[in-house]
Design a protein around this motif. Structure first.
Motif, PDB file in Angstrom:
ATOM      1  N   VAL A   1       0.868  -1.173   0.000  1.00  0.00           N
ATOM      2  CA  VAL A   1       0.000   0.000   0.000  1.00  0.00           C
ATOM      3  C   VAL A   1       0.905   1.223   0.000  1.00  0.00           C
ATOM      4  O   VAL A   1       1.721   1.407   0.905  1.00  0.00           O
ATOM      5  CB  VAL A   1      -0.926   0.019   1.234  1.00  0.00           C
ATOM      6  CG1 VAL A   1      -1.711   1.329   1.283  1.00  0.00           C
ATOM      7  CG2 VAL A   1      -1.881  -1.164   1.201  1.00  0.00           C
ATOM      8  N   LEU A   2       0.785   2.056  -1.021  1.00  0.00           N
ATOM      9  CA  LEU A   2       1.643   3.233  -1.145  1.00  0.00           C
ATOM     10  C   LEU A   2       1.051   4.454  -0.460  1.00  0.00           C
ATOM     11  O   LEU A   2       1.779   5.285   0.077  1.00  0.00           O
ATOM     12  CB  LEU A   2       1.890   3.534  -2.626  1.00  0.00           C
ATOM     13  CG  LEU A   2       2.525   2.401  -3.437  1.00  0.00           C
ATOM     14  CD1 LEU A   2       2.677   2.816  -4.890  1.00  0.00           C
ATOM     15  CD2 LEU A   2       3.876   1.999  -2.851  1.00  0.00           C
ATOM     16  N   SER A   3      -0.280   4.573  -0.494  1.00  0.00           N
ATOM     17  CA  SER A   3      -0.925   5.708   0.173  1.00  0.00           C
ATOM     18  C   SER A   3      -2.391   5.400   0.405  1.00  0.00           C
ATOM     19  O   SER A   3      -3.004   4.617  -0.328  1.00  0.00           O
ATOM     20  CB  SER A   3      -0.782   6.995  -0.652  1.00  0.00           C
ATOM     21  OG  SER A   3      -1.525   6.909  -1.852  1.00  0.00           O
ATOM     22  N   ALA A   4      -2.936   6.021   1.439  1.00  0.00           N
ATOM     23  CA  ALA A   4      -4.362   5.904   1.758  1.00  0.00           C
ATOM     24  C   ALA A   4      -4.783   7.215   2.398  1.00  0.00           C
ATOM     25  O   ALA A   4      -4.204   7.635   3.399  1.00  0.00           O
ATOM     26  CB  ALA A   4      -4.615   4.735   2.703  1.00  0.00           C
ATOM     27  N   SER A   5      -5.768   7.871   1.810  1.00  0.00           N
ATOM     28  CA  SER A   5      -6.167   9.187   2.304  1.00  0.00           C
ATOM     29  C   SER A   5      -7.662   9.396   2.108  1.00  0.00           C
ATOM     30  O   SER A   5      -8.330   8.618   1.421  1.00  0.00           O
ATOM     31  CB  SER A   5      -5.385  10.289   1.578  1.00  0.00           C
ATOM     32  OG  SER A   5      -5.659  10.249   0.178  1.00  0.00           O
ATOM     33  N   SER A   6      -8.177  10.447   2.711  1.00  0.00           N
ATOM     34  CA  SER A   6      -9.586  10.803   2.551  1.00  0.00           C
ATOM     35  C   SER A   6      -9.677  12.241   2.073  1.00  0.00           C
ATOM     36  O   SER A   6      -8.759  13.042   2.268  1.00  0.00           O
ATOM     37  CB  SER A   6     -10.342  10.641   3.874  1.00  0.00           C
ATOM     38  OG  SER A   6      -9.822  11.520   4.855  1.00  0.00           O
ATOM     39  N   LYS A   7     -10.800  12.571   1.439  1.00  0.00           N
ATOM     40  CA  LYS A   7     -11.024  13.944   0.997  1.00  0.00           C
ATOM     41  C   LYS A   7     -12.524  14.205   0.959  1.00  0.00           C
ATOM     42  O   LYS A   7     -13.336  13.287   0.782  1.00  0.00           O
ATOM     43  CB  LYS A   7     -10.432  14.177  -0.396  1.00  0.00           C
ATOM     44  CG  LYS A   7     -11.187  13.463  -1.512  1.00  0.00           C
ATOM     45  CD  LYS A   7     -10.678  13.858  -2.892  1.00  0.00           C
ATOM     46  CE  LYS A   7     -11.523  13.205  -4.002  1.00  0.00           C
ATOM     47  NZ  LYS A   7     -11.055  13.574  -5.348  1.00  0.00           N
ATOM     48  N   VAL A   8     -12.891  15.451   1.141  1.00  0.00           N
ATOM     49  CA  VAL A   8     -14.265  15.886   0.937  1.00  0.00           C
ATOM     50  C   VAL A   8     -14.285  16.634  -0.386  1.00  0.00           C
ATOM     51  O   VAL A   8     -13.605  17.649  -0.549  1.00  0.00           O
ATOM     52  CB  VAL A   8     -14.762  16.785   2.082  1.00  0.00           C
ATOM     53  CG1 VAL A   8     -16.170  17.286   1.780  1.00  0.00           C
ATOM     54  CG2 VAL A   8     -14.740  16.020   3.402  1.00  0.00           C
ATOM     55  N   ALA A   9     -15.037  16.114  -1.347  1.00  0.00           N
ATOM     56  CA  ALA A   9     -15.076  16.704  -2.681  1.00  0.00           C
ATOM     57  C   ALA A   9     -16.034  17.888  -2.715  1.00  0.00           C
ATOM     58  O   ALA A   9     -16.676  18.226  -1.715  1.00  0.00           O
ATOM     59  CB  ALA A   9     -15.487  15.646  -3.702  1.00  0.00           C
ATOM     60  N   ASP A  10     -16.148  18.514  -3.887  1.00  0.00           N
ATOM     61  CA  ASP A  10     -16.994  19.700  -3.999  1.00  0.00           C
ATOM     62  C   ASP A  10     -18.481  19.383  -3.915  1.00  0.00           C
ATOM     63  O   ASP A  10     -19.310  20.290  -3.871  1.00  0.00           O
ATOM     64  CB  ASP A  10     -16.687  20.462  -5.297  1.00  0.00           C
ATOM     65  CG  ASP A  10     -16.829  19.593  -6.538  1.00  0.00           C
ATOM     66  OD1 ASP A  10     -17.344  18.458  -6.428  1.00  0.00           O
ATOM     67  OD2 ASP A  10     -16.423  20.044  -7.622  1.00  0.00           O
TER      68      ASP A  10
ATOM     69  N   VAL B   1      -6.897   5.390  -2.593  1.00  0.00           N
ATOM     70  CA  VAL B   1      -5.920   4.356  -2.239  1.00  0.00           C
ATOM     71  C   VAL B   1      -5.015   4.094  -3.431  1.00  0.00           C
ATOM     72  O   VAL B   1      -5.485   4.004  -4.573  1.00  0.00           O
ATOM     73  CB  VAL B   1      -6.628   3.044  -1.829  1.00  0.00           C
ATOM     74  CG1 VAL B   1      -5.606   1.939  -1.584  1.00  0.00           C
ATOM     75  CG2 VAL B   1      -7.494   3.265  -0.597  1.00  0.00           C
ATOM     76  N   GLU B   2      -3.719   3.980  -3.169  1.00  0.00           N
ATOM     77  CA  GLU B   2      -2.767   3.590  -4.209  1.00  0.00           C
ATOM     78  C   GLU B   2      -1.978   2.381  -3.732  1.00  0.00           C
ATOM     79  O   GLU B   2      -1.478   2.365  -2.608  1.00  0.00           O
ATOM     80  CB  GLU B   2      -1.796   4.731  -4.529  1.00  0.00           C
ATOM     81  CG  GLU B   2      -2.445   5.924  -5.206  1.00  0.00           C
ATOM     82  CD  GLU B   2      -1.420   6.941  -5.675  1.00  0.00           C
ATOM     83  OE1 GLU B   2      -0.343   6.510  -6.157  1.00  0.00           O
ATOM     84  OE2 GLU B   2      -1.685   8.145  -5.554  1.00  0.00           O
ATOM     85  N   VAL B   3      -1.878   1.370  -4.589  1.00  0.00           N
ATOM     86  CA  VAL B   3      -1.091   0.187  -4.261  1.00  0.00           C
ATOM     87  C   VAL B   3      -0.203  -0.169  -5.445  1.00  0.00           C
ATOM     88  O   VAL B   3      -0.488   0.190  -6.590  1.00  0.00           O
ATOM     89  CB  VAL B   3      -1.984  -1.026  -3.897  1.00  0.00           C
ATOM     90  CG1 VAL B   3      -2.911  -0.679  -2.742  1.00  0.00           C
ATOM     91  CG2 VAL B   3      -2.788  -1.503  -5.092  1.00  0.00           C
ATOM     92  N   ASN B   4       0.868  -0.869  -5.146  1.00  0.00           N
ATOM     93  CA  ASN B   4       1.751  -1.418  -6.181  1.00  0.00           C
ATOM     94  C   ASN B   4       1.758  -2.931  -6.044  1.00  0.00           C
ATOM     95  O   ASN B   4       1.843  -3.461  -4.938  1.00  0.00           O
ATOM     96  CB  ASN B   4       3.175  -0.877  -6.039  1.00  0.00           C
ATOM     97  CG  ASN B   4       4.159  -1.619  -6.930  1.00  0.00           C
ATOM     98  OD1 ASN B   4       4.829  -2.553  -6.494  1.00  0.00           O
ATOM     99  ND2 ASN B   4       4.231  -1.228  -8.187  1.00  0.00           N
ATOM    100  N   ILE B   5       1.655  -3.619  -7.173  1.00  0.00           N
ATOM    101  CA  ILE B   5       1.733  -5.079  -7.180  1.00  0.00           C
ATOM    102  C   ILE B   5       2.716  -5.500  -8.267  1.00  0.00           C
ATOM    103  O   ILE B   5       2.639  -5.019  -9.403  1.00  0.00           O
ATOM    104  CB  ILE B   5       0.361  -5.731  -7.435  1.00  0.00           C
ATOM    105  CG1 ILE B   5      -0.648  -5.291  -6.370  1.00  0.00           C
ATOM    106  CG2 ILE B   5       0.486  -7.260  -7.435  1.00  0.00           C
ATOM    107  CD1 ILE B   5      -2.049  -5.835  -6.588  1.00  0.00           C
ATOM    108  N   LYS B   6       3.629  -6.386  -7.890  1.00  0.00           N
ATOM    109  CA  LYS B   6       4.590  -6.961  -8.833  1.00  0.00           C
ATOM    110  C   LYS B   6       4.338  -8.465  -8.924  1.00  0.00           C
ATOM    111  O   LYS B   6       4.043  -9.113  -7.919  1.00  0.00           O
ATOM    112  CB  LYS B   6       6.027  -6.714  -8.380  1.00  0.00           C
ATOM    113  CG  LYS B   6       6.440  -5.251  -8.323  1.00  0.00           C
ATOM    114  CD  LYS B   6       7.881  -5.135  -7.833  1.00  0.00           C
ATOM    115  CE  LYS B   6       8.376  -3.694  -7.866  1.00  0.00           C
ATOM    116  NZ  LYS B   6       7.656  -2.837  -6.889  1.00  0.00           N
TER     117      LYS B   6
END
Length: 223
Positions: free
Chosen positions: A132-141, A149-154
């Protein structure tokens, strides 16, 4: 996101010509899908009023039918650069907010687990590495909370797994991909926008992919 749309009213007798215009409305029974070209012509907006979501996608991408998702688009040349939307079953899900998944970090673990389940292989000698490279939350407009969420898989595999000597069973890299996911909840359902690109193409494709991510919205279905 800020996006000015060119919208045209087209008489019913001109429906065929509408398919070639900058704005297209498709009526499929109760399902209405709107395709609108953004100012500048680099992206189109996809609005599904029946299932309750919308996003923009690169104008040159094509839709692929029967891909197993609610909708699937991909680059016509770079087949590993694509996006899809998955929706939980309306009869078996009772989501009220994306926070029902827990904090973003916990949701990211579920996203990664789902990807790895989908990529399970019965081939001998296949090994997957994932992070898991990043996990975040946001409130959109639209005032709604979304998780990103961003993940890398090899994936590694050996071309000679049945060899007797270990030195002859050398694994090599098959593919290395970045997966970007946006999660949102509306209509008591969980929506997942899923994008992927090979890591080697990330610097080239990242701008477009992040615009798609930023544009994703879940919308109340009108009864």
């Amino acid at each position: 996101y800020s996006c000015e749309l060119k919208v045209f009213a087209v008489p019913r007798r001109n429906v065929l010509s509408t398919l070639l215009s900058a704005s297209t409305v498709l009526l499929l029974g109760p399902r209405q899908i709107t395709l609108a070209e953004t100012t500048g012509g680099a992206f189109r907006e996809y609005i599904d009023t029946f299932d309750g979501y919308s996003f923009i996608y690169p104008k040159g991408w094509i839709q692929v039918k029967g891909a197993g998702a609610d909708i699937f688009f991909r680059d016509p040349v770079l087949l590993d650069v694509n996006m899809s939307v998955d929706i939980s079953s309306p009869s078996s899900s009772t989501y009220k907010t994306v926070e029902d998944l827990g904090p973003p970090e916990k949701a990211a673990e579920g996203v990664l687990k789902q990807y790895l389940t989908e990529f399970m292989s019965t081939r001998l000698g296949v090994r997957r590495e994932s992070n898991v490279l990043s996990a975040s939350s946001k409130v959109a407009d639209d005032g709604k909370l979304y998780y990103e969420v961003e993940v890398n898989i090899k994936s590694y595999a050996s071309n000679n797994e049945l060899a007797v000597m270990p030195k002859d069973r050398v694994q090599s890299l098959e593919w290395d991909r970045r997966y970007l996911t946006v999660l949102g909840v509306e209509n008591n359902q969980l929506y997942a926008l899923r994008l992927q690109t090979p890591e080697r193409l990330l610097s080239e494709e990242e701008g477009d992919l992040r615009r798609v991510m930023d544009s994703f919205r879940v919308n109340k279905i009108q009864a």
